[in-house]
Design a protein around this motif. Structure first.
Motif, short mmCIF file in Angstrom:
data_model
loop_
_atom_site.label_atom_id
_atom_site.label_comp_id
_atom_site.label_asym_id
_atom_site.label_seq_id
_atom_site.Cartn_x
_atom_site.Cartn_y
_atom_site.Cartn_z
N MET A 1 -10.39 -5.76 -2.35
CA MET A 1 -10.67 -4.96 -1.17
C MET A 1 -9.51 -4.02 -0.91
O MET A 1 -8.38 -4.43 -0.71
CB MET A 1 -10.85 -5.87 0.05
CG MET A 1 -11.25 -5.13 1.31
SD MET A 1 -11.21 -6.19 2.76
CE MET A 1 -9.45 -6.15 3.10
N LYS A 2 -9.75 -2.73 -0.94
CA LYS A 2 -8.70 -1.73 -0.71
C LYS A 2 -8.69 -1.33 0.76
O LYS A 2 -9.72 -1.25 1.41
CB LYS A 2 -8.94 -0.50 -1.60
CG LYS A 2 -8.80 -0.80 -3.08
CD LYS A 2 -8.99 0.47 -3.89
CE LYS A 2 -8.83 0.18 -5.38
NZ LYS A 2 -9.03 1.40 -6.19
N LYS A 28 -19.50 -6.79 2.32
CA LYS A 28 -18.94 -7.48 1.15
C LYS A 28 -19.33 -8.96 1.15
O LYS A 28 -19.66 -9.53 0.11
CB LYS A 28 -17.42 -7.32 1.13
CG LYS A 28 -16.95 -5.95 0.69
CD LYS A 28 -15.44 -5.86 0.70
CE LYS A 28 -14.96 -4.52 0.16
NZ LYS A 28 -15.17 -4.39 -1.29
N LEU A 29 -19.27 -9.58 2.32
CA LEU A 29 -19.64 -10.99 2.41
C LEU A 29 -21.12 -11.18 2.12
O LEU A 29 -21.52 -12.15 1.46
CB LEU A 29 -19.29 -11.54 3.79
CG LEU A 29 -17.80 -11.73 4.08
CD1 LEU A 29 -17.59 -12.16 5.53
CD2 LEU A 29 -17.18 -12.77 3.14
N GLU A 33 -19.17 -10.81 -2.36
CA GLU A 33 -17.97 -10.30 -3.04
C GLU A 33 -16.73 -11.05 -2.56
O GLU A 33 -16.67 -11.54 -1.43
CB GLU A 33 -17.80 -8.80 -2.77
CG GLU A 33 -18.89 -7.94 -3.37
CD GLU A 33 -18.65 -6.46 -3.13
OE1 GLU A 33 -17.49 -6.08 -2.88
OE2 GLU A 33 -19.62 -5.69 -3.17
N THR A 34 -15.72 -11.14 -3.44
CA THR A 34 -14.47 -11.80 -3.10
C THR A 34 -13.61 -10.88 -2.25
O THR A 34 -13.47 -9.69 -2.55
CB THR A 34 -13.70 -12.19 -4.37
OG1 THR A 34 -14.50 -13.10 -5.15
CG2 THR A 34 -12.38 -12.88 -4.02
N ILE A 35 -13.03 -11.41 -1.21
CA ILE A 35 -12.16 -10.63 -0.32
C ILE A 35 -10.75 -11.18 -0.40
O ILE A 35 -10.53 -12.38 -0.24
CB ILE A 35 -12.68 -10.68 1.13
CG1 ILE A 35 -14.05 -9.98 1.21
CG2 ILE A 35 -11.69 -10.02 2.09
CD1 ILE A 35 -14.73 -10.11 2.56
N ASN A 77 -14.95 -19.27 7.18
CA ASN A 77 -14.06 -19.79 8.22
C ASN A 77 -12.62 -19.34 8.02
O ASN A 77 -11.87 -19.19 8.98
CB ASN A 77 -14.12 -21.32 8.23
CG ASN A 77 -15.44 -21.84 8.77
OD1 ASN A 77 -15.87 -21.47 9.84
ND2 ASN A 77 -16.11 -22.69 8.01
N ASN A 78 -12.21 -19.13 6.76
CA ASN A 78 -10.84 -18.69 6.51
C ASN A 78 -10.56 -17.33 7.13
O ASN A 78 -9.52 -17.14 7.77
CB ASN A 78 -10.58 -18.64 4.99
CG ASN A 78 -10.36 -20.01 4.39
OD1 ASN A 78 -9.41 -20.71 4.73
ND2 ASN A 78 -11.26 -20.42 3.52
#
Length: 231
Positions: A1-2, A28-29, A33-35, A77-78
């Protein structure tokens, strides 16, 4: 994520930057996708600081709480915990807001089985109740919550350390948590001494054993004094 927005753009229009950030993260979620948590935290921090400089903290609180709840509903949750942590940092003297946010953040820390953050959020609540409801059931409940978390940290430090994740700081040495545990035990004993003298004595003796391991100190003197009154 930029990071998309430039600092000046964020400063000039923090609410617009927040909405764009929230929309980007949400999409993204939804796409699974990985953040990157560090980049997420950095951009959110910049946006939050812009709200503060523009004297729009209430607006950030409202947007931040809504965003955190949305992140929880999306199963992250993170990230919600990161939002709550920033909200706590920028509202150091706003007790009603801190209580609400700390309670939500405590629930997340429990879901993540994260005793370090459980301890921290219980401590936030404890500091409020010491002023607003000292000795109340709510005050005692969060003290017990903090004690449980500290016991887990002290008894299984390496395991807790392996799953602990914070962008800004590492865990403190185990001795620091042991000393904090002794202090919490003393606080519990002070509150329960009239209604449960036996348990209060057990808490004090246990705290004293911890302090003996660390060369005692001023807290030990207070514990010995209270013990002498109860025994």
């Amino acid at each position: 994520m930029k990071i998309a927005a430039k600092p000046q753009q964020i400063y000039n229009a923090p609410k617009k930057a927040f909405c764009e950030f929230e929309d980007k993260i949400t999409k993204k979620l939804q796409r699974k996708e990985t953040i990157n948590h560090t980049q997420f935290s950095c951009e959110l921090h910049d946006i939050g600081e812009s709200f503060v400089r523009q004297k729009q903290i209430d607006s950030f609180n409202n947007n931040g709480k809504r965003f955190a709840e949305r992140l929880v509903s999306l199963g992250d949750n993170n990230l919600a915990g990161i939002v709550y942590s920033l909200l706590l940092r920028i509202n150091p003297k706003n007790s009603p807001i801190i209580e609400q946010i700390a309670r939500n953040a405590l629930l997340i820390a429990k879901r993540l089985h994260d005793p370090v953050h459980i301890m921290a959020r219980a401590n936030d609540l404890k500091e409020i109740y010491k002023i607003t409801e000292n000795g109340s059931k709510k005050h005692l409940k969060v003290l017990f919550e903090e004690r449980r978390a500290l016991n887990e940290i002290c008894n299984d430090y390496e395991k807790v350390q392996k799953r602990y994740c914070s962008r800004k700081r590492e865990m403190r040495p185990v001795g620091a948590y042991e000393l904090k545990l002794a202090a919490i035990k003393f606080e519990i004993a002070e509150i329960i001494q009239k209604d449960n003298k036996k348990e209060a004595i057990e808490e004090l003796k246990s705290a004293l054993q911890i302090l003996d391991k660390h060369g005692r100190g001023s807290l030990a003197e207070k514990i010995v004094e209270l013990l002498s009154k109860l025994t």
